[in-house]
Design an enzyme around this catalytic site. Structure first.
Site, PDB file in Angstrom:
ATOM      1  N   HIS A  69       0.851  -1.194   0.000  1.00 37.40           N
ATOM      2  CA  HIS A  69       0.000   0.000   0.000  1.00 37.40           C
ATOM      3  C   HIS A  69       0.883   1.239   0.000  1.00 37.40           C
ATOM      4  O   HIS A  69       2.107   1.130   0.022  1.00 37.40           O
ATOM      5  CB  HIS A  69      -0.961  -0.005   1.195  1.00 37.40           C
ATOM      6  CG  HIS A  69      -0.289   0.089   2.525  1.00 37.40           C
ATOM      7  ND1 HIS A  69       0.474  -0.933   3.063  1.00 37.40           N
ATOM      8  CD2 HIS A  69      -0.253   1.092   3.449  1.00 37.40           C
ATOM      9  CE1 HIS A  69       0.929  -0.568   4.251  1.00 37.40           C
ATOM     10  NE2 HIS A  69       0.509   0.651   4.502  1.00 37.40           N
ATOM     11  N   HIS A  71       1.279   3.900   2.165  1.00 31.98           N
ATOM     12  CA  HIS A  71       1.689   4.639   3.364  1.00 31.98           C
ATOM     13  C   HIS A  71       3.205   4.614   3.521  1.00 31.98           C
ATOM     14  O   HIS A  71       3.884   3.726   3.006  1.00 31.98           O
ATOM     15  CB  HIS A  71       1.021   4.050   4.604  1.00 31.98           C
ATOM     16  CG  HIS A  71      -0.442   4.340   4.690  1.00 31.98           C
ATOM     17  ND1 HIS A  71      -1.301   3.630   5.497  1.00 31.98           N
ATOM     18  CD2 HIS A  71      -1.212   5.265   4.058  1.00 31.98           C
ATOM     19  CE1 HIS A  71      -2.524   4.109   5.373  1.00 31.98           C
ATOM     20  NE2 HIS A  71      -2.491   5.093   4.503  1.00 31.98           N
ATOM     21  N   ASP A  73       5.030   3.732   5.939  1.00 37.09           N
ATOM     22  CA  ASP A  73       5.615   2.536   6.563  1.00 37.09           C
ATOM     23  C   ASP A  73       5.810   1.407   5.561  1.00 37.09           C
ATOM     24  O   ASP A  73       6.440   0.396   5.875  1.00 37.09           O
ATOM     25  CB  ASP A  73       4.764   2.060   7.743  1.00 37.09           C
ATOM     26  CG  ASP A  73       3.365   1.608   7.331  1.00 37.09           C
ATOM     27  OD1 ASP A  73       2.931   1.925   6.210  1.00 37.09           O
ATOM     28  OD2 ASP A  73       2.701   0.937   8.148  1.00 37.09           O
ATOM     29  N   HIS A 138      -7.987  -1.423   4.146  1.00 36.27           N
ATOM     30  CA  HIS A 138      -7.135  -0.559   4.949  1.00 36.27           C
ATOM     31  C   HIS A 138      -7.614   0.870   4.724  1.00 36.27           C
ATOM     32  O   HIS A 138      -8.644   1.094   4.070  1.00 36.27           O
ATOM     33  CB  HIS A 138      -5.671  -0.756   4.552  1.00 36.27           C
ATOM     34  CG  HIS A 138      -4.687  -0.127   5.494  1.00 36.27           C
ATOM     35  ND1 HIS A 138      -4.815  -0.200   6.855  1.00 36.27           N
ATOM     36  CD2 HIS A 138      -3.557   0.612   5.259  1.00 36.27           C
ATOM     37  CE1 HIS A 138      -3.811   0.452   7.427  1.00 36.27           C
ATOM     38  NE2 HIS A 138      -3.047   0.953   6.494  1.00 36.27           N
ATOM     39  N   ASP A 192       0.002  -9.002   9.966  1.00 34.50           N
ATOM     40  CA  ASP A 192      -0.058  -7.687  10.601  1.00 34.50           C
ATOM     41  C   ASP A 192      -0.400  -7.828  12.084  1.00 34.50           C
ATOM     42  O   ASP A 192      -1.384  -8.470  12.459  1.00 34.50           O
ATOM     43  CB  ASP A 192      -1.143  -6.871   9.877  1.00 34.50           C
ATOM     44  CG  ASP A 192      -1.386  -5.497  10.487  1.00 34.50           C
ATOM     45  OD1 ASP A 192      -0.598  -5.068  11.345  1.00 34.50           O
ATOM     46  OD2 ASP A 192      -2.371  -4.851  10.068  1.00 34.50           O
ATOM     47  N   ALA A 229      -1.618  12.342   5.784  1.00 40.95           N
ATOM     48  CA  ALA A 229      -1.808  12.779   4.400  1.00 40.95           C
ATOM     49  C   ALA A 229      -2.223  11.651   3.461  1.00 40.95           C
ATOM     50  O   ALA A 229      -2.997  11.860   2.535  1.00 40.95           O
ATOM     51  CB  ALA A 229      -0.525  13.442   3.887  1.00 40.95           C
ATOM     52  N   ASN A 231      -3.942   8.959   4.251  1.00 43.81           N
ATOM     53  CA  ASN A 231      -5.159   8.262   4.668  1.00 43.81           C
ATOM     54  C   ASN A 231      -6.312   8.734   3.779  1.00 43.81           C
ATOM     55  O   ASN A 231      -7.138   9.563   4.166  1.00 43.81           O
ATOM     56  CB  ASN A 231      -5.451   8.533   6.149  1.00 43.81           C
ATOM     57  CG  ASN A 231      -6.558   7.655   6.707  1.00 43.81           C
ATOM     58  OD1 ASN A 231      -7.398   7.158   5.970  1.00 43.81           O
ATOM     59  ND2 ASN A 231      -6.559   7.476   8.006  1.00 43.81           N
ATOM     60  N   HIS A 365      -6.019  -1.427  11.364  1.00 44.82           N
ATOM     61  CA  HIS A 365      -5.324  -2.704  11.508  1.00 44.82           C
ATOM     62  C   HIS A 365      -6.217  -3.742  12.168  1.00 44.82           C
ATOM     63  O   HIS A 365      -7.183  -3.420  12.864  1.00 44.82           O
ATOM     64  CB  HIS A 365      -4.034  -2.521  12.319  1.00 44.82           C
ATOM     65  CG  HIS A 365      -3.064  -1.573  11.703  1.00 44.82           C
ATOM     66  ND1 HIS A 365      -2.099  -1.988  10.810  1.00 44.82           N
ATOM     67  CD2 HIS A 365      -2.927  -0.236  11.837  1.00 44.82           C
ATOM     68  CE1 HIS A 365      -1.381  -0.943  10.425  1.00 44.82           C
ATOM     69  NE2 HIS A 365      -1.871   0.134  11.038  1.00 44.82           N
ATOM     70  N   ASP A 440      19.602  11.991   8.409  1.00 39.51           N
ATOM     71  CA  ASP A 440      19.727  13.299   9.048  1.00 39.51           C
ATOM     72  C   ASP A 440      20.030  14.307   7.956  1.00 39.51           C
ATOM     73  O   ASP A 440      21.156  14.383   7.464  1.00 39.51           O
ATOM     74  CB  ASP A 440      20.835  13.269  10.093  1.00 39.51           C
ATOM     75  CG  ASP A 440      20.929  14.574  10.877  1.00 39.51           C
ATOM     76  OD1 ASP A 440      20.080  15.446  10.659  1.00 39.51           O
ATOM     77  OD2 ASP A 440      21.841  14.716  11.705  1.00 39.51           O
TER      78      ASP A 440
END
Length: 570
Positions: A69, A71, A73, A138, A192, A229, A231, A365, A440
């Site tokens: 998907h 996102h 993550d 989801h 998950d 953002a 979602n 989830h 960084d």
């Protein structure tokens, strides 16, 4: 019989940063390529991505990256990955569109275009496995799970999922397809675990829309909605509720505008009214009761932006009395302190704050029952909980045991663990060293534990600098030590401490000058140790101590004096 390995490179015993390797003979299938946002102890770090070390050593085996998907993550680390590995990327239309947004911000990847759009009907044959997909529910459209089918059975990775019988088109789970995969034989289920600890059923999305609509209907002031953002489902619900209650929506932030434009173009979002969206610069032209401000923050993380609004540091919106801040995202447990701090700041600004999670058990989830339903549909021989901190993986393992799956068929892994299928058994065979790669600014992986330790000390005890000028030939101090401090003590009220520190530096330097075995390294270390002991005795603090030694060189043929600086960088 295929030689199969399952190796998590991220996403286990932590939140987000999902990346899993499925290796079949000499082919590597990379499942997801995500990042995570740093927790408080990672001072100054922007994001954290998986360690690609194992993949670098086996780069010639990688056949592709398969995304569940859109996102962060699941796709956030893709630009860093593709800058090293030239391999194809597979995902649904919406996922690939968001992946392209992520990648095109990196100038080095401007020419990369090896993206492939798939759907739940796609099957891709490789030499040793066939990769196929199935629809899941989801908070973003076209979320999928991944099946790597081998001659020994399928490896199934659920990605983020839940079951919701009221899900709209584009968000629906294909239960028949799951049953079909289960009937073909599932060797291992990578499931998950992000909501596994929650024993309650999550509410369906129709109930969440009702809650959003009620708040829009009965509130008379401005409504500032905090949302992630990407979602897309929540954004659609906000649009629908705003239109239903005669409100306009203003978007704040570049990320949300780009994602909304992309989703609208692909037909994954629709505007219930043509004039629904307005420029954030025009919000003063509308009455408060007609406004919804949608805030998603930098990189889709809205809480810090809400804090800026509360302290009047946001460049577009400041909170005021009568505003409602409506948090429609469900933060992870690791963010609880940040959420509490943000709420307090909002109240101090005179605004009110509500969160969907205050009243409803909402999550994108799987709950306990969802996890068990997935297992009952797939009938896996082995279960590998993924996506979550240890306690969440352990909860998922417990629900698997309730279904009769033997404890020795369930693996709670660490990053780098190698699960290997050998002689008809899946076993924890060995492990590879896997750490975190810290981002960084423009630096990738150049920040290590020593730098983080120094940043932590600087944030807690400050820095103490001692500058002294010497003439080594004459073995004397030319200029008395100058002491500077930042973040350690208030200099104007600590005159005695500074004077005694200067005397100590003079004494230590002179002792080193008088020593026949003079050594620059020893001099600096001696100054550092003497100051460290003295300062701790007087303040019980350990600042970062930087001795800077300036040397004057006398040259016979010139009347010029030249200073040579010797500091910690030498």
């Amino acid at each position: 019989m295929s030689k199969i390995k399952i190796i998590p490179l991220g996403g286990v015993r932590e939140n987000a940063k999902n990346m899993y390797v499925v290796e079949v003979n000499d082919e590597i299938y990379v499942l997801d390529c995500g990042l995570k946002y740093p927790e408080n102890e990672l001072l100054g770090i922007d994001t954290v991505i998986p360690d690609f070390g194992y993949l670098r050593e086996n780069a010639n085996k990688i056949v592709g990256v398969f995304l569940t998907h859109g996102h962060a993550d699941a796709i956030g680390a893709l630009p860093y990955f593709l800058s090293e590995f030239d391999v194809p990327v597979f995902g649904t239309e919406m996922t690939i569109a968001l992946a392209k947004i992520s990648v095109r911000n990196d100038a080095k990847l401007a020419k990369f275009d090896d993206f492939h759009i798939i759907n739940d009907q796609t099957e891709i044959d490789f030499n040793h496995a066939t990769v196929s997909f199935f629809k899941t529910t989801h908070s973003i459209p076209e979320s999928i799970g991944i099946v790597v089918r081998t001659e020994s059975g399928s490896i199934v990775y659920t990605g983020d999922f839940k079951f919701d019988q009221t899900a709209a088109k584009g968000y629906q789970t294909d239960l028949a397809r799951l049953a079909e995969i289960g009937n073909r034989g599932v060797l291992a289920l990578m499931s998950d675990s992000a909501n596994a600890e929650n024993p309650k059923e999550t509410v369906n999305e129709s109930k969440i829309f009702e809650a959003i609509n009620d708040n829009f209907e009965y509130r008379h002031g401005r409504i500032i909605v905090a949302c992630v953002a990407s979602n897309i489902l929540r954004i659609q619900q906000i649009f629908d509720a705003a239109a239903k209650n005669g409100r306009k929506v203003a978007l704040t932030g570049h990320d949300i505008e780009e994602i909304v434009d992309t989703a609208l173009e692909l037909g994954k979002l629709h505007l219930p009214a043509d004039d629904l969206l307005i420029s954030i610069k025009k919000i003063d032209d509308y009455p408060d009761e007609e406004l919804v401000i949608l805030e998603t923050g930098r990189s889709g993380e809205p809480l810090k932006s809400l804090q800026k609004m509360a302290t009047k540091k946001h460049h577009e919106v400041s909170l005021r009395e009568g505003d409602l801040v409506f948090i429609t995202t469900t933060p992870s447990h690791a963010m609880e302190t940040t959420v509490a701090k943000t709420r307090d700041m909002i109240y101090r600004a005179g605004a009110d704050v509500k969160a969907i999670s205050d009243e409803l058990n909402s999550s994108g989830h799987a709950s306990r029952n969802d996890l068990q339903l997935m297992m009952n549909l797939l009938h896996p021989r082995y279960v590998v909980p993924v996506q979550g901190e240890y306690r969440l993986l352990a909860a998922n393992a417990e629900w698997a045991q309730e279904l009769g799956i033997p404890k020795d068929h369930i693996f709670i892994t660490s990053k780098g663990d190698i699960l290997e299928y050998d002689r008809d058994k899946l076993l924890l065979a060995s492990s590879v060293e896997v750490g975190n790669t810290l981002i960084d600014g423009s630096g990738v992986g150049d920040i290590g534990n020593i730098v983080l330790r120094d940043r932590k000390i600087l944030s807690e005890d400050g820095v103490f600098i001692a500058v002294v000028t010497i003439d080594r030939r004459k073995k004397k101090i030319v200029e008395a030590p100058k002491i500077t401090s930042r973040g350690f003590v208030y200099v104007k009220t600590s005159g005695d401490l500074m004077a005694e520190s200067a005397e100590l530096v003079s004494k230590t330097v002179q002792q080193n000058l008088d020593n026949k075995e003079f050594d620059w390294g020893h001099l600096k270390q001696d100054v550092r140790e003497q100051l460290n002991h003295f300062l701790y005795e007087n303040t019980k603090r350990h600042p970062v101590i930087l001795p800077v030694i300036m040397e004057i060189n006398q040259h016979r043929h010139f009347n010029k004096k030249k200073k040579k600086s010797v500091s910690d960088e030498d």
